[in-house]
Design a protein around this motif. Structure first.
Motif, mmCIF file in Angstrom:
data_model
loop_
_atom_site.group_PDB
_atom_site.id
_atom_site.type_symbol
_atom_site.label_atom_id
_atom_site.label_comp_id
_atom_site.label_asym_id
_atom_site.label_seq_id
_atom_site.Cartn_x
_atom_site.Cartn_y
_atom_site.Cartn_z
ATOM 1 N N ARG A 19 -2.975 -8.928 -7.891
ATOM 2 C CA ARG A 19 -3.311 -7.591 -7.412
ATOM 3 C C ARG A 19 -2.199 -6.600 -7.729
ATOM 4 O O ARG A 19 -2.466 -5.446 -8.064
ATOM 5 N N ILE A 20 -0.967 -7.027 -7.614
ATOM 6 C CA ILE A 20 0.150 -6.138 -7.929
ATOM 7 C C ILE A 20 0.127 -5.756 -9.404
ATOM 8 O O ILE A 20 0.301 -4.586 -9.761
ATOM 9 N N LEU A 21 -0.101 -6.746 -10.267
ATOM 10 C CA LEU A 21 -0.138 -6.457 -11.708
ATOM 11 C C LEU A 21 -1.289 -5.526 -12.057
ATOM 12 O O LEU A 21 -1.141 -4.594 -12.873
ATOM 13 N N LEU A 22 -2.461 -5.751 -11.459
ATOM 14 C CA LEU A 22 -3.608 -4.879 -11.727
ATOM 15 C C LEU A 22 -3.329 -3.461 -11.246
ATOM 16 O O LEU A 22 -3.658 -2.484 -11.940
ATOM 17 N N ALA A 23 -2.711 -3.326 -10.081
ATOM 18 C CA ALA A 23 -2.392 -1.994 -9.567
ATOM 19 C C ALA A 23 -1.407 -1.279 -10.482
ATOM 20 O O ALA A 23 -1.540 -0.077 -10.738
ATOM 21 N N VAL A 24 -0.418 -2.014 -11.011
ATOM 22 C CA VAL A 24 0.580 -1.411 -11.897
ATOM 23 C C VAL A 24 -0.080 -0.957 -13.196
ATOM 24 O O VAL A 24 0.203 0.139 -13.707
ATOM 25 N N VAL A 25 -0.989 -1.775 -13.750
ATOM 26 C CA VAL A 25 -1.662 -1.417 -15.001
ATOM 27 C C VAL A 25 -2.528 -0.172 -14.803
ATOM 28 O O VAL A 25 -2.489 0.771 -15.604
ATOM 29 N N ASP A 43 0.827 -1.209 0.000
ATOM 30 C CA ASP A 43 0.000 0.000 0.000
ATOM 31 C C ASP A 43 0.861 1.259 0.000
ATOM 32 O O ASP A 43 0.595 2.215 -0.740
ATOM 33 N N VAL A 44 1.887 1.276 0.834
ATOM 34 C CA VAL A 44 2.734 2.464 0.955
ATOM 35 C C VAL A 44 3.473 2.739 -0.348
ATOM 36 O O VAL A 44 3.533 3.878 -0.827
ATOM 37 N N VAL A 45 4.033 1.692 -0.968
ATOM 38 C CA VAL A 45 4.797 1.871 -2.204
ATOM 39 C C VAL A 45 3.891 2.360 -3.336
ATOM 40 O O VAL A 45 4.235 3.307 -4.065
ATOM 41 N N ILE A 46 2.730 1.739 -3.508
ATOM 42 C CA ILE A 46 1.815 2.145 -4.580
ATOM 43 C C ILE A 46 1.378 3.596 -4.394
ATOM 44 O O ILE A 46 1.391 4.397 -5.338
ATOM 45 N N PHE A 47 0.982 3.956 -3.190
ATOM 46 C CA PHE A 47 0.538 5.323 -2.937
ATOM 47 C C PHE A 47 1.680 6.312 -3.096
ATOM 48 O O PHE A 47 1.483 7.422 -3.595
ATOM 49 N N PHE A 48 2.869 5.925 -2.654
ATOM 50 C CA PHE A 48 4.008 6.826 -2.755
ATOM 51 C C PHE A 48 4.375 7.053 -4.215
ATOM 52 O O PHE A 48 4.681 8.182 -4.624
ATOM 53 N N VAL A 49 4.335 5.999 -5.020
ATOM 54 C CA VAL A 49 4.642 6.141 -6.445
ATOM 55 C C VAL A 49 3.600 7.017 -7.132
ATOM 56 O O VAL A 49 3.934 7.886 -7.952
ATOM 57 N N VAL A 79 -9.303 5.493 -7.423
ATOM 58 C CA VAL A 79 -9.299 4.542 -8.533
ATOM 59 C C VAL A 79 -8.236 3.474 -8.320
ATOM 60 O O VAL A 79 -8.496 2.271 -8.426
ATOM 61 N N VAL A 80 -7.019 3.895 -8.001
ATOM 62 C CA VAL A 80 -5.922 2.945 -7.803
ATOM 63 C C VAL A 80 -6.170 2.088 -6.565
ATOM 64 O O VAL A 80 -5.955 0.866 -6.583
ATOM 65 N N ALA A 81 -6.644 2.703 -5.484
ATOM 66 C CA ALA A 81 -6.861 1.963 -4.240
ATOM 67 C C ALA A 81 -7.967 0.934 -4.383
ATOM 68 O O ALA A 81 -7.849 -0.194 -3.892
ATOM 69 N N ASP A 82 -9.050 1.296 -5.054
ATOM 70 C CA ASP A 82 -10.184 0.379 -5.167
ATOM 71 C C ASP A 82 -9.950 -0.706 -6.207
ATOM 72 O O ASP A 82 -10.566 -1.764 -6.153
ATOM 73 N N ALA A 83 -9.050 -0.444 -7.165
ATOM 74 C CA ALA A 83 -8.805 -1.449 -8.205
ATOM 75 C C ALA A 83 -8.113 -2.676 -7.646
ATOM 76 O O ALA A 83 -8.451 -3.811 -8.003
ATOM 77 N N ALA A 84 -7.134 -2.481 -6.780
ATOM 78 C CA ALA A 84 -6.362 -3.629 -6.276
ATOM 79 C C ALA A 84 -5.930 -3.376 -4.847
ATOM 80 O O ALA A 84 -4.743 -3.175 -4.572
#
Length: 368
Positions: free
Chosen positions: A138-144, A58-64, A264-269
């Motif tokens: 979930r990681i792949l979906l979040a990256v996409v 969660d922290v890495v995705i949000f930070f990016v 959008v990013v949080a709810d997707a994955a």
């Protein structure tokens, strides 16, 4: 418009960026900052009960995403008017390149650079997967989804670069637009909640208020508590009754939340819920945002409310119907469609602004 023209413009943009050593430094700093945040997250949440893998994810995705929305606009917000100011754009417009080639080529180059920033975060997402609490899917979906959101950010910056004559103005307008999406949607949702709040009569299955009025603690003349005078409620005391309560109809205003890129990013994955219900959720902001936005879409139930908050025969608590309905009320598809439409519209505006011949230019704008 042709792929050859688009790729030619994209290569020119990438070579120009590669010549500037500052982008290598920025990429190195980006990697170092993400590494520092990941290590600190791991050290702070290195506890099996806290699910450190989900927290790191969660922290890495949000930070990016947060850093991306600060850095990526600089790739396109000054792209068109910067070239016009230096007399480069007019030279390109005299070639066989079309306006669509110029816009899509610059957009593709900016998207590729933003993708490079995202790639640097993949090792830390892999680390989060090793720690557990999140799946590869979930990681792949979040990256996409994150890549698509960054593409929209690039398109918005490109549009403002064609609408203004000065790079400073286009950069400011881009950041204002992103601020409206990130902060304006949350503020608008919070303020609108007062407009959809009103008192209503609801049907409740639970302990009625008069039960507690009849079983208030008893005290003697000296103010000492008299034990045994009150009775603890049981499941047998739960009955259906009407209560007047303040009801906030968030199902009428939930559409503001999917406009936010973070939602959008949080709810997707979001990170996966713990297999053991007794296990702590840990620091998982993506899951919190996802559950909150989905609950807002469902709103407060109009059905019989199960509020018999006492142990049943098997020691189980009743299931909240709102929580069960919210699990399937995804909001990210609506938000992603909106952002993609906004990005497509911004690209179309930018392409139209670069069509030649140009009938009118702002005063003081350099042509060649």
């Amino acid at each position: 418009m042709s792929w050859h023209g688009i790729s030619t413009v994209a290569r020119l943009e990438l070579r120009q960026r590669a010549r500037a050593s500052k982008w290598v430094v920025v990429l190195a700093i980006w990697f170092a900052v993400i590494a520092l945040v990941s290590v600190l997250s791991y050290l702070a949440l290195n506890d099996p009960d806290a699910r450190s893998g989900a927290a790191m994810y969660d922290v890495v995705i949000f930070f990016v995403l947060g850093l991306g929305m600060l850095v990526v606009p600089s790739l396109t917000a000054t792209s068109i008017n910067g070239d016009r100011e230096h007399g480069v754009l007019a030279t390109l417009q005299t070639t066989l390149l079309t306006s669509a080639d110029l816009v899509l080529g610059k957009l593709l180059a900016a998207w590729a650079i933003s993708g490079a920033f995202l790639v640097t975060a993949l090792p830390f997402l892999a680390w989060a997967w090793v720690e557990g609490g999140v799946s590869v899917g979930r990681i792949l979906l979040a990256v996409v989804v994150l890549l698509l959101v960054l593409a929209v950010v690039c398109a918005l910056g490109l549009m403002f670069s064609t609408l203004t004559a000065r790079p400073v103005a286009s950069a400011v307008l881009t950041y204002l637009a992103l601020g409206a999406l990130v902060f304006g949607t949350v503020i608008g949702f919070g303020l609108s909640a007062f407009l959809v709040n009103k008192e209503e009569t609801v049907r409740v299955y639970g302990i009625p208020n008069d039960f507690f009025d009849q079983n208030e603690p008893t005290y003697d003349a000296n103010g000492n508590f008299v034990p045994g005078a009150e009775r603890v409620p049981t499941k047998a005391d739960c009955v259906e009754h009407d209560e007047t309560r303040n009801v906030t109809h968030t199902e009428r205003i939930w559409w503001m939340l999917p406009l936010n890129p973070f939602v959008v990013v949080a709810d997707a994955a979001p990170s996966e819920p713990p297999a053991n219900p007794d296990q702590g959720m840990g620091f998982t902001p993506m899951r919190w945002i996802s559950e909150g936005s989905r609950a807002a879409r469902v709103g407060e139930t109009t059905e019989l409310r199960q509020e018999c908050w006492v142990d049943g025969p098997a020691g189980q608590q009743p299931v909240d119907p709102n929580a069960a309905a919210a699990k399937d009320a995804a909001v990210w598809p609506f938000g992603l469609v909106f952002l993609l439409l906004a990005g497509g519209g911004a690209t179309a505006v930018a392409e139209r602004r670069l069509r030649t011949p140009i009938r009118r230019l702002p005063n003081g704008t350099r042509i060649a």
